[in-house]
Design an enzyme around this catalytic site. Structure first.
Site, PDB file in Angstrom:
ATOM      1  CD  GLU B  54      -1.738  -2.341   1.696  1.00  0.00           C
ATOM      2  OE1 GLU B  54      -0.536  -2.557   2.009  1.00  0.00           O
ATOM      3  OE2 GLU B  54      -2.651  -3.179   1.860  1.00  0.00           O
ATOM      4  CG  PHE B 116      -9.798  -8.671  12.010  1.00  0.00           C
ATOM      5  CD1 PHE B 116      -8.578  -9.072  12.548  1.00  0.00           C
ATOM      6  CD2 PHE B 116      -9.982  -8.794  10.637  1.00  0.00           C
ATOM      7  CE1 PHE B 116      -7.570  -9.580  11.749  1.00  0.00           C
ATOM      8  CE2 PHE B 116      -8.973  -9.309   9.826  1.00  0.00           C
ATOM      9  CZ  PHE B 116      -7.757  -9.701  10.389  1.00  0.00           C
ATOM     10  CD  GLN B 117      -7.307  -6.582   8.495  1.00  0.00           C
ATOM     11  OE1 GLN B 117      -8.162  -6.346   7.655  1.00  0.00           O
ATOM     12  NE2 GLN B 117      -6.172  -7.208   8.196  1.00  0.00           N
ATOM     13  CE  LYS B 166     -17.294  -5.891   4.707  1.00  0.00           C
ATOM     14  NZ  LYS B 166     -16.597  -7.110   5.138  1.00  0.00           N
TER      15      LYS B 166
END
Ligand SMILES: Cc1ncc(C[n+]2csc(CCOP(=O)(O)OP(=O)(O)O)c2C)c(N)n1
Ligand SMILES: [Mg+2]
Lengths: 185, 564
Positions: B54, B116-117, B166
């Site tokens: 990235e 998570f993340q 999301k």
């Protein structure tokens, strides 16, 4: 002159959105400038917040930091002032023991002499309020403390208004020409 | 226009199309999968570039932006994907590069739970970006994207971060395009103050020894013609900063070379001899000014900049000219008297002679011994008719390339100036081949920096990016070694490096290459590189213990450059 340390008051107008406070304080923390007091609240303009920040620093630094603050996309204006350019007040609350107050006449005298206000009394405690300059609210605390009657004490950060009759800080907030085109001040 | 029900992820792509985006650099992951899923249906609409790391996505977007003048775009996942972009975002912030970084984020319902993340991307990027914003609903997408592009590309450009939860990617929205073209708390183009313009012109007209120092602002403002008209009418010699090297062609008679720590002797020394210093779209970086206490104290200083923060920041200015230099330069030019300042300009030539004799001649025309970086850079510049875009990494290779390349066209140098990011060059060069497909892109790197983003050879292979890669191997972290030699008693701590066979690495990616150690082979090798279509890696073994000269040591004044 520019390098002399003084107490400065910074007034910032920003959009009322999440994360603004972080952006404002980050500009001080990256230089390890220690904020003395901080007051954030809605302003007289809808959707715009007003910050009043006080700190000890030099004019050289505060000039640069306020410019950087004003550059941030969601900040409308940032100004700095010394104490002789502003009226400033702080609010302090003193929670005193009511039994001590009743047995010690001196305490009521202190309240009267300092133009403080009683805003709550019950059998356990009495809440006194005083608005004034930093020194005044702190010295009142010391007087109460000497009488050993303080159960709790809190004081706010300062809020400030500019003395100059011709200045209305929030007047030209959305006027591009007024301040942005001026390079200095 | 008819409203349509689409997902937030697709709304993002529609919004990017509305901003004329044609290329996207990225890397997928869990919390951005819905956007990449939507991209599957938009293969015709965007050139989609899967990078190998990235960090490279951001540098590629920077290279794209700086070669094309458009906004670079990357899309990455949350957590590690997002943290990998931080170096590039910081680099774009310090070098005023317009990019928009879109990162996935966990669903708003679990924000703040160490999901998570999950990382607080807005919190982390606020201090290193121009604007950073979390999109938490699909309704927000069109507005946020348009605002992001507006902020990134206007005024002093910079990086913008969109943190895209999301849930906002998957929920449906009645999409309607939005065009943001103002933000009430943001004034990108300050109005020129005509009084300051007049004062500036008067001062220049009275000057005996005016000197212009020019930065990337001219490139960002596309004010190349305006600059030349200004300099020519006033007969004003000019020098450029590292970031502004292609704002004025190297062979223009009024171009006096490069400023800064490893710049030319003439412009650095004469900074402390001029009577009026005119700074144009440059920010008096410490690498340019040296010791501030002795910087141009004899001169009156005029500073043209679009960013108020830069005025008086480190160098006190006599006449600030705030505004877009494309607008302010012609206003000043109009008021200028025609002038030539022949004697003053001749003093630069005298200093050039000294530098030529003591430094340049030795760097460019050595007769024996190992190949030198300087001669490689000049030869490549010549072999490409001085028309190529120079992309550099960081270190000695960067300074030699910047010094010995010549610049004819605007937007011909892409380098990491403010952050000095090793590993910047390779992905930036890759992006530059896409931002300016009609131009030759030459990338110079050291053995150290090449290995910092070497994995992008994979992207270069897959995308067939015609990057001409020149890796100058001195088996040292050369620039640090130079400092160790000069200022740390030659104690070469952690700087010697054992290197792999770079040609074999290129071979693994199917990229043609050539290894050169002897001077006698250099010309032919460069010719082969230039004439071979597509990517090429030229691995040149150069003198291990060469130093970039001249040099303004840390803490020295502009007039105290050492020559050897
Ligand atoms: C990411 C990063 N890490 C460390 C540095 C410090 N640094 C600056 S130049 C340099 C040496 C670069 O070595 P190399 O890539 O071989 O180039 P050379 O100077 O030898 O041409 C280093 C370590 C940096 N600029 N960036
Ligand atoms: Mg090296």
């Amino acid at each position: 002159m520019l390098m002399e340390k003084k107490l400065y008051t910074v007034i910032v107008y920003s959009e009322n959105i999440a994360g603004m406070l972080n952006q404002v304080t980050a500009e001080f923390t990256r230089r390890q400038m220690n904020i003395e007091t901080l007051n954030v609240s809605s302003s007289n303009i809808e959707g715009v917040h007003r910050y009043t920040i006080s700190l000890w620093t030099t004019e050289w630094l505060i000039q640069r930091v306020t410019k950087r603050l004003e550059k941030k996309v969601d900040i409308l204006r940032a100004y700095y002032f010394t104490d002789n350019e502003i009226f400033m007040q702080e609010v302090a609350l003193y929670k005193l023991s009511t039994p001590r107050l009743l047995e010690n006449k001196q305490i009521s005298k202190i309240i009267r002499h300092n133009n403080a206000r009683v805003i709550e009394i019950n059998s356990a405690y009495t809440v006194v309020e005083k608005t004034g300059k930093t020194d005044a609210v702190l010295s009142l605390y010391k007087e109460f403390a000497a009488e050993q009657c303080v159960l709790q004490f809190v004081k706010s950060g300062r809020v400030a208004i500019v003395r100059d009759a011709s200045v209305n800080l929030s007047e030209n907030l959305f006027d591009e020409d007024s301040i942005r085109s001026k390079v200095r001040g | 226009m008819k409203k349509e029900l689409i997902t937030g992820g697709e709304a993002l792509l529609r919004s990017l199309k509305n901003e004329q985006v044609d290329t996207i650099y990225g890397y997928p992951g869990g919390s951005i999968i819905p956007v990449f899923d939507a991209l599957y249906d938009y293969r015709e609409d965007f050139h989609q570039v899967l990078v190998r790391h990235e960090q490279a996505a951001v540098h590629a977007a920077q290279g794209y932006a700086r070669s094309s003048g458009k906004v670079g775009v990357c899309i990455v996942t949350s957590g590690p994907g997002a943290t990998n972009t931080l170096t590039g975002i910081s680099d774009a912030m310090l070098d005023s590069t317009p990019i928009v970084v879109i990162a996935g984020q966990v669903s708003s319902a679990v924000l703040g739970t160490d999901a998570f993340q999950e990382i607080d991307l807005v919190g982390v990027t606020q201090p290193i970006s121009k604007w950073s914003y979390q999109i938490r609903s699909a309704e927000d997408v069109a507005w946020a994207v348009s605002r992001a592009f507006y902020i990134a590309s206007t005024g002093r450009p910079g990086p913008v971060v969109l943190d895209f939860t999301k849930n906002a990617q998957v929920s449906q929205v009645l999409y309607e395009p939005i065009k943001v073209d103002s933000v009430r708390s943001y004034v990108p183009y300050p109005k020129p103050d005509l009084q300051c313009i007049k004062e500036a012109a008067d001062l220049i007209n009275r000057a005996k020894r005016p000197f212009a120092v020019v930065g990337q602002g001219v490139e960002l403002g596309e004010a190349h013609k305006e600059l030349i008209a200004f300099l020519e009418k006033g007969g004003i010699p000019a020098a450029r900063t590292l970031m502004g090297l292609s704002s004025l062609p190297s062979d223009h008679p009024l171009c006096m070379g490069m400023l800064g720590m490893h710049g030319n002797l003439g412009p650095n020394v004469n900074t402390n001899e001029c009577d009026v210093l005119i700074a144009i779209g440059m920010r008096f970086s410490d690498r340019v000014t040296g010791k501030l206490e002795t910087y141009a104290k004899q001169a009156k200083i005029i500073h043209l900049d679009i960013d108020k923060v830069e005025i008086d920041k480190s160098v006190p200015v006599d006449i600030p000219v705030l505004g877009d230099c494309k607008e302010t330069l012609p206003l000043i030019t109009e008021l200028l008297n025609e002038n030539s300042h022949k004697e003053w300009i001749a003093t630069f030539g005298d200093l050039d002679k000294i530098e030529n004799e003591k430094v340049i001649e030795k760097a460019l025309n050595p007769t024996d011994g190992p190949i030198l970086m300087g001669e490689v850079c000049r030869k490549v510049s010549e072999a490409t008719n001085h028309n190529a875009i120079l992309v550099t990494d960081v270190g000695q290779n960067q300074m030699f390339a910047a010094r010995y390349f010549k610049y004819k066209e605007p937007h011909s140098i892409i380098t990491s100036g403010g952050l000095g990011t090793m590993g910047f060059g390779l992905p930036a060069a890759m992006g530059a081949t896409m931002g300016a497909p009609h131009r030759t892109v030459c990338y110079f790197a050291g053995d150290g920096g090449f290995q910092m983003n070497m994995q992008e050879l994979g992207t270069i292979m897959e995308q067939r990016c015609p990057v001409k890669m020149i890796v100058m191997d001195n088996s040292y972290l050369g620039m640090v070694r130079q400092w160790q030699q000069l200022f740390y008693e030659n104690r070469c701590s952690w700087t010697p490096m054992c290197n792999p066979d770079f040609c074999k690495i290129a071979e693994a990616y199917g990229i043609p290459s050539r290894f050169v150690k002897d001077r006698s082979e250099l010309d032919a090798a460069i010719k082969e590189m230039v004439e071979t279509p597509g990517a090429f890696l030229l691995n040149v073994v150069v003198r291990a213990e060469d130093n970039v000269m001249p040099m303004m040591p840390l803490g020295a004044s502009v007039c105290e450059m050492i020559l050897e």
